[in-house]
Design a protein around this motif. Structure first.
Motif, mmCIF file in Angstrom:
data_model
loop_
_atom_site.group_PDB
_atom_site.id
_atom_site.type_symbol
_atom_site.label_atom_id
_atom_site.label_comp_id
_atom_site.label_asym_id
_atom_site.label_seq_id
_atom_site.Cartn_x
_atom_site.Cartn_y
_atom_site.Cartn_z
ATOM 1 N N LEU A 165 0.845 -1.197 0.000
ATOM 2 C CA LEU A 165 0.000 0.000 0.000
ATOM 3 C C LEU A 165 0.879 1.246 0.000
ATOM 4 O O LEU A 165 1.810 1.369 0.783
ATOM 5 N N GLU A 166 0.561 2.176 -0.889
ATOM 6 C CA GLU A 166 1.283 3.433 -0.974
ATOM 7 C C GLU A 166 0.276 4.578 -0.900
ATOM 8 O O GLU A 166 -0.662 4.650 -1.688
ATOM 9 N N LEU A 167 0.444 5.466 0.086
ATOM 10 C CA LEU A 167 -0.446 6.601 0.252
ATOM 11 C C LEU A 167 0.197 7.840 -0.345
ATOM 12 O O LEU A 167 1.350 8.152 -0.055
ATOM 13 N N GLU A 168 -0.549 8.544 -1.184
ATOM 14 C CA GLU A 168 -0.038 9.735 -1.837
ATOM 15 C C GLU A 168 -0.602 10.979 -1.127
ATOM 16 O O GLU A 168 -1.816 11.120 -0.975
ATOM 17 N N VAL A 169 0.310 11.864 -0.716
ATOM 18 C CA VAL A 169 -0.087 13.107 -0.050
ATOM 19 C C VAL A 169 0.505 14.276 -0.814
ATOM 20 O O VAL A 169 1.523 14.138 -1.509
ATOM 21 N N THR A 170 -0.134 15.425 -0.687
ATOM 22 C CA THR A 170 0.349 16.643 -1.344
ATOM 23 C C THR A 170 1.097 17.512 -0.345
ATOM 24 O O THR A 170 1.037 17.307 0.875
ATOM 25 N N GLU A 171 1.796 18.519 -0.880
ATOM 26 C CA GLU A 171 2.597 19.398 -0.019
ATOM 27 C C GLU A 171 1.746 20.229 0.928
ATOM 28 O O GLU A 171 2.232 20.717 1.952
ATOM 29 N N SER A 172 0.456 20.398 0.621
ATOM 30 C CA SER A 172 -0.399 21.217 1.489
ATOM 31 C C SER A 172 -0.549 20.614 2.870
ATOM 32 O O SER A 172 -0.943 21.310 3.821
ATOM 33 N N VAL A 173 -0.254 19.311 3.002
ATOM 34 C CA VAL A 173 -0.320 18.671 4.315
ATOM 35 C C VAL A 173 0.598 19.374 5.299
ATOM 36 O O VAL A 173 0.253 19.569 6.474
ATOM 37 N N LEU A 231 1.511 10.694 9.822
ATOM 38 C CA LEU A 231 2.322 10.067 8.775
ATOM 39 C C LEU A 231 3.405 9.163 9.362
ATOM 40 O O LEU A 231 3.687 8.078 8.826
ATOM 41 N N GLU A 232 4.028 9.586 10.441
ATOM 42 C CA GLU A 232 5.057 8.765 11.074
ATOM 43 C C GLU A 232 4.478 7.454 11.584
ATOM 44 O O GLU A 232 5.096 6.386 11.445
ATOM 45 N N ARG A 233 3.296 7.506 12.155
ATOM 46 C CA ARG A 233 2.670 6.281 12.648
ATOM 47 C C ARG A 233 2.296 5.353 11.483
ATOM 48 O O ARG A 233 2.372 4.123 11.611
ATOM 49 N N ILE A 234 1.901 5.946 10.345
ATOM 50 C CA ILE A 234 1.581 5.129 9.168
ATOM 51 C C ILE A 234 2.841 4.458 8.633
ATOM 52 O O ILE A 234 2.837 3.273 8.242
ATOM 53 N N LEU A 235 3.938 5.214 8.605
ATOM 54 C CA LEU A 235 5.210 4.625 8.143
ATOM 55 C C LEU A 235 5.642 3.475 9.036
ATOM 56 O O LEU A 235 6.218 2.481 8.568
ATOM 57 N N LEU A 270 3.835 1.352 10.299
ATOM 58 C CA LEU A 270 3.083 0.154 9.915
ATOM 59 C C LEU A 270 3.729 -0.576 8.745
ATOM 60 O O LEU A 270 3.370 -1.723 8.471
ATOM 61 N N GLY A 271 4.630 0.090 8.026
ATOM 62 C CA GLY A 271 5.241 -0.485 6.830
ATOM 63 C C GLY A 271 4.644 0.033 5.551
ATOM 64 O O GLY A 271 5.038 -0.365 4.455
ATOM 65 N N VAL A 272 3.670 0.944 5.654
ATOM 66 C CA VAL A 272 3.035 1.535 4.476
ATOM 67 C C VAL A 272 3.992 2.544 3.855
ATOM 68 O O VAL A 272 4.704 3.275 4.546
ATOM 69 N N ARG A 273 4.010 2.595 2.499
ATOM 70 C CA ARG A 273 4.873 3.531 1.789
ATOM 71 C C ARG A 273 4.155 4.887 1.635
ATOM 72 O O ARG A 273 2.929 4.955 1.600
ATOM 73 N N LEU A 274 4.960 5.954 1.508
ATOM 74 C CA LEU A 274 4.443 7.296 1.288
ATOM 75 C C LEU A 274 5.016 7.856 0.000
ATOM 76 O O LEU A 274 6.202 7.699 -0.280
ATOM 77 N N SER A 275 4.139 8.544 -0.737
ATOM 78 C CA SER A 275 4.568 9.193 -1.974
ATOM 79 C C SER A 275 4.147 10.652 -1.912
ATOM 80 O O SER A 275 3.023 10.973 -1.505
ATOM 81 N N LEU A 276 5.061 11.558 -2.316
ATOM 82 C CA LEU A 276 4.774 12.998 -2.320
ATOM 83 C C LEU A 276 4.271 13.372 -3.703
ATOM 84 O O LEU A 276 5.023 13.329 -4.682
ATOM 85 N N ASP A 277 2.982 13.742 -3.763
ATOM 86 C CA ASP A 277 2.331 14.014 -5.044
ATOM 87 C C ASP A 277 2.455 15.496 -5.404
ATOM 88 O O ASP A 277 2.535 16.363 -4.526
ATOM 89 N N ASP A 278 2.466 15.790 -6.714
ATOM 90 C CA ASP A 278 2.467 17.166 -7.247
ATOM 91 C C ASP A 278 3.617 17.988 -6.688
ATOM 92 O O ASP A 278 3.468 19.175 -6.370
ATOM 93 N N PHE A 279 4.791 17.388 -6.557
ATOM 94 C CA PHE A 279 5.920 18.109 -5.989
ATOM 95 C C PHE A 279 6.302 19.273 -6.896
ATOM 96 O O PHE A 279 6.388 19.147 -8.115
ATOM 97 N N GLY A 280 6.558 20.414 -6.266
ATOM 98 C CA GLY A 280 7.002 21.590 -7.003
ATOM 99 C C GLY A 280 5.893 22.547 -7.383
ATOM 100 O O GLY A 280 6.163 23.647 -7.858
ATOM 101 N N THR A 281 4.631 22.157 -7.177
ATOM 102 C CA THR A 281 3.519 23.032 -7.564
ATOM 103 C C THR A 281 2.991 23.856 -6.400
ATOM 104 O O THR A 281 2.205 24.785 -6.599
ATOM 105 N N GLY A 282 3.412 23.524 -5.172
ATOM 106 C CA GLY A 282 2.919 24.244 -4.003
ATOM 107 C C GLY A 282 4.042 24.934 -3.271
ATOM 108 O O GLY A 282 5.033 25.362 -3.871
ATOM 109 N N TYR A 283 3.901 25.011 -1.924
ATOM 110 C CA TYR A 283 4.922 25.654 -1.097
ATOM 111 C C TYR A 283 5.988 24.613 -0.761
ATOM 112 O O TYR A 283 6.014 24.061 0.340
#
Length: 785
Positions: A647-655, A667-671, A673-686
């Motif tokens: 399972l890979e959860l995609e989050v945006t920079e607005s988080v 997010l740390e607690r999700i990690l 668990l062994g779940v992967r994280l992906s940073l979506d839309d990088f470079g379009t926000g802050y």
């Protein structure tokens, strides 16, 4: 003891036991004072009772001097004298006075006095062996009857003692007559005794009633005196009187003092002149004084009439009430009334009114005052055929200041904003704070559209300048929604609604701009409302479904996984774009139940795929703000049987714009668990490199805008992709290029170092059956072709 709840002043309510001192009423203090009055009344007649006993004893001794031995007669007389003197001394020595307090024991003790006297006077009838039918017997009966009557008079307030004396002596006389064979005399004696006792009780009852009434009157007099004393001491009210010509008559010192004039001077002056002061010469009378003049002229009663009065050069506010006076012939004689100085009360009322209509933080008019001002402006525009304007102002990026620097800084920033806003206002404009970071402006005359738009632009430009607070340089902006009345709304409520819709359009346009109301905004708002109602029932009606877009290896073209994409088909609206309903779900707070359904559905589907195929699910910032989201992820994995690393959860920079809300900890607690994280839309926000180093992302997704720009030869886009790839490689992360639609774009991102690719070139989002079939047979470059 029983207690009577009725007052002692009611004769029918006084019980026999209360007269005797054997019981109290409900008001024990009142009955204690009444008992003291009874004892005091007995004290006042103590010498009369003593004289009656001594005189009776002397008459009896004279009567029997020739028949009874002198020693016996003298001994009895001495006994009577001792008892009578003792009773008198006890009565005179009592400490109780009228107005004091006495106990029931004090009143009961008097029974011994009555009984002692009755016993002493019972001796002649039994010891002297007098024949009832003889002359001496008749005389003795008369002496004892007179003594009983005197005792009933003297001891009547002490009912218990009277009953003991009169009743005891009467019984003794009756018994002596019965022994002598005079039954008729015995009956007459008993009847006489009973009548005396009844008279005694009635007199005692009357005394109690009179005393209770006096006490009630005394309490009322004390209350009235207290009120009058307060009236005199507070200088708050006075009486005034005029004759038929409206001249002051019988001017009281208090009224003259209130007017700041001498009583002799004010006598005979015009009442209106006294109240007008210096305005009497100029004729600049207040509305209240004119109303008073009309009332006096028409001879009408009035009350609660408030008007300003000049006293010693100071303005005071008076409240007047009066009624006309007429003589016996019905001729009008003038007015008589009262007045009060209500200056302090008016100041307090004005303060309360200001607190109710002005914002305590900024000092600007609050929502209530703004609405009232707008309502008056709308009424004037409707009356004169003009136009008014209403602007709603929302501060941009203010919430970030509150979250990062705290509410005290935020409150001070609001104060600075209000100062700048107030400086822009002229006589034609009123600004106020609606609440939070929302402000409003009412323009009473908006016939010049360019002036209205110019003010909106100046508001945005002025509020967007930097603010210096505690060594912090703060940058915020403003968005403005503008509506013109009555064109954009016939009522103040409608105009506010129109300005609110225009403000939403200004925000959607990128903020920092103003937008005027357009009729189609109402249509869009209604469509949004209907769409929201349908969205609230979409899950229950099974209108939601998922499509799955392949994610492949950039070098080999092998299938790496799928991204779950939410789709909504509504019978009324058809296929609704995620661009439209996802923001609506976030605003309506529906994203959490919808997001949980997406997560559970995607995990259940991915569990049926080969073990090397992963599933990526987008997560909204609102979901991560919920501490229970970790439980949702754990439950979805457990119920589906999907392993966490797939399972890979995609989050945006607005988080990371709201780290104070706990998203990073989730997010740390999700990690963990062994779940992967992906940073979506990088470079379009802050974008910030800080959270890349703090959070263990497995991959970074490069937005399609950079891919398309790079394919068109935009140097900046190419440089950004290379920088992101280099950064990801240094941090041990994969990079996924989104929006790859052609073979040339595929080769380009492959040459730039991207590890994974996603886009129409490799496959559109697929229905669940096609995605399931593709996952089972795998993916290769020939399939892509």
């Amino acid at each position: 003891m029983s207690q009577d709840t009725a007052p002692a002043s009611d004769p029918s309510a006084i019980r026999f036991t209360q007269l005797l001192g054997l019981a109290d009423g409900a008001d024990t203090a009142q009955w204690a004072r009444i008992r003291s009055t009874q004892l005091d009344a007995g004290r006042q007649l103590a010498l009369f009772l003593l004289a009656a006993n001594l005189l009776g004893a002397a008459m009896t001794v004279t009567l029997y001097a020739a028949e009874i031995p002198h020693l016996l007669l003298a001994g009895w007389a001495a006994l009577v004298g001792v008892v009578a003197v003792t009773v008198a001394i006890r009565r005179l020595a009592t400490r109780h006075r009228d107005g004091g307090y006495a106990t029931q024991t004090d009143l009961r003790a008097t029974v011994l006095e009555g009984a002692a006297l009755a016993a002493a006077w019972s001796v002649p009838g039994f010891v002297f062996n007098t024949d009832p039918g003889s002359d001496s017997g008749y005389v003795l009966w008369m002496i004892l009857s007179l003594l009983m009557t005197a005792g009933a008079v003297a001891m009547a307030p002490l009912a218990l003692a009277t009953i003991a004396f009169v009743g005891g002596l009467g019984l003794a006389m009756s018994a002596e007559l019965v022994l002598g064979g005079s039954y008729t005399g015995a009956c007459a004696t008993i009847l006489f005794t009973v009548l005396l006792i009844i008279v005694c009780l009635n007199r005692a009852r009357s005394l109690v009633v009179i005393r209770a009434s006096q006490m009630a009157l005394g309490e009322r007099d004390e209350t009235v005196s207290l009120l009058l004393r307060e009236f005199e001491e507070t200088n708050a009210d006075w009486l005034w009187e005029t004759d038929a010509a409206r001249r002051v008559v019988k001017a009281s010192p208090r009224f003259a003092y209130a007017c700041g004039l001498d009583p002799l001077t004010i006598e005979g002056m015009s009442f209106l002149q006294v109240l007008a002061g210096s305005a009497w010469e100029t004729g600049a009378f207040s509305a209240g004084l004119r109303t008073l003049a009309d009332k006096l002229k028409t001879r009408e009663s009035f009350r609660d009439l408030r008007l300003p009065v000049e006293v010693n050069g100071e303005e005071r506010w008076w409240e007047l009430a009066a009624s006309p006076r007429f003589d016996e012939a019905g001729t009008f004689c003038g007015f008589r009334g009262v007045g009060s100085d209500v200056t302090e009360q008016r100041a307090s009322a004005d303060k309360i009114n200001r607190m109710a209509r002005f914002d305590t933080l900024t000092g600007l008019p609050n929502r209530l005052m703004v609405n009232e001002t707008l309502a008056r402006a709308m009424a004037d525009a409707d009356r004169w055929g003009g136009r008014c304007a209403f602007m709603m102002i929302d501060l941009d990026r203010f919430k970030a200041v509150n979250d990062t620097l705290g509410h005290p800084i935020g409150d001070r920033l609001l104060g600075r904003v209000s100062e700048r806003l107030a400086q822009l206002m002229g006589e034609n404009e009123t600004c106020g704070r609606l609440g939070g970071d929302e402000f409003a402006v009412v323009m009473r005359d908006a016939t010049d559209t360019k002036a209205v738009e110019s003010l909106a632009s100046r508001i945005i430009e002025t509020l967007s300048r930097p603010y210096e607070l505690d060594a912090h340089t703060l940058y915020i902006g403003a968005s403005v929604g503008l509506a013109i009345g009555p064109r954009d709304g016939r009522t103040s409520e409608m105009l506010i609604r129109s300005a609110d819709l225009a403000l939403y359009r200004a925000k959607d346009a990128g903020r920092g701009v103003y937008h005027a109301y357009e009729p189609e905004l109402h249509v869009q708002a209604e469509e949004r409302r209907v769409l929201e109602m349908a969205l609230r029932q979409a899950l229950e009606k099974n209108e939601m479904h998922l499509h799955y877009q392949p994610v492949v290896d950039a070098g080999t073209g092998n299938l790496k996984g799928f991204e779950a994409l939410l789709r909504w088909h509504n019978p009324q609206f058809g296929n609704v774009s995620p661009v439209k309903f996802i923001p609506l779900a976030e605003d309506a707070r529906l994203i959490q139940p919808i997001g949980e359904w997406v997560l559970r559905t995607a995990c259940a589907e991915a569990a049926q795929w080969p073990s090397e195929v992963r599933i990526a699910v987008n997560v909204s910032p609102d979901q991560l703000q919920n501490p229970n989201f970790v439980t949702v992820v754990t439950s979805a994995l457990a119920s589906s049987g999907l392993s966490a690393e797939r399972l890979e959860l995609e989050v945006t920079e607005s988080v990371f714009m709201h780290e104070g809300l706990g998203a990073t900890k989730v997010l740390e607690r999700i990690l963990d668990l062994g779940v992967r994280l992906s940073l979506d839309d990088f470079g379009t926000g802050y974008s910030s490199l800080g959270y890349l180093s703090r959070t263990r992302f497995s991959s970074i997704k490069i937005d399609r805008s950079f891919v398309q720009g790079a394919s068109q030869g935009v140097k900046e886009a190419i440089a950004i992709i290379r920088a992101v790839v280099a950064l990801a490689q240094s941090l041990g992360m994969a990079t996924t290029a989104e929006g790859v639609e052609t073979e040339a774009e595929h080769r380009m991102v492959q040459d730039l170092g991207c590890t994974k690719v996603q886009g129409y070139y490799f496959g559109r989002p697929l229905p669940v059956e096609e995605a399931r079939a593709l996952a089972r047979r795998g993916w290769d470059t020939s399939a892509a072709a």
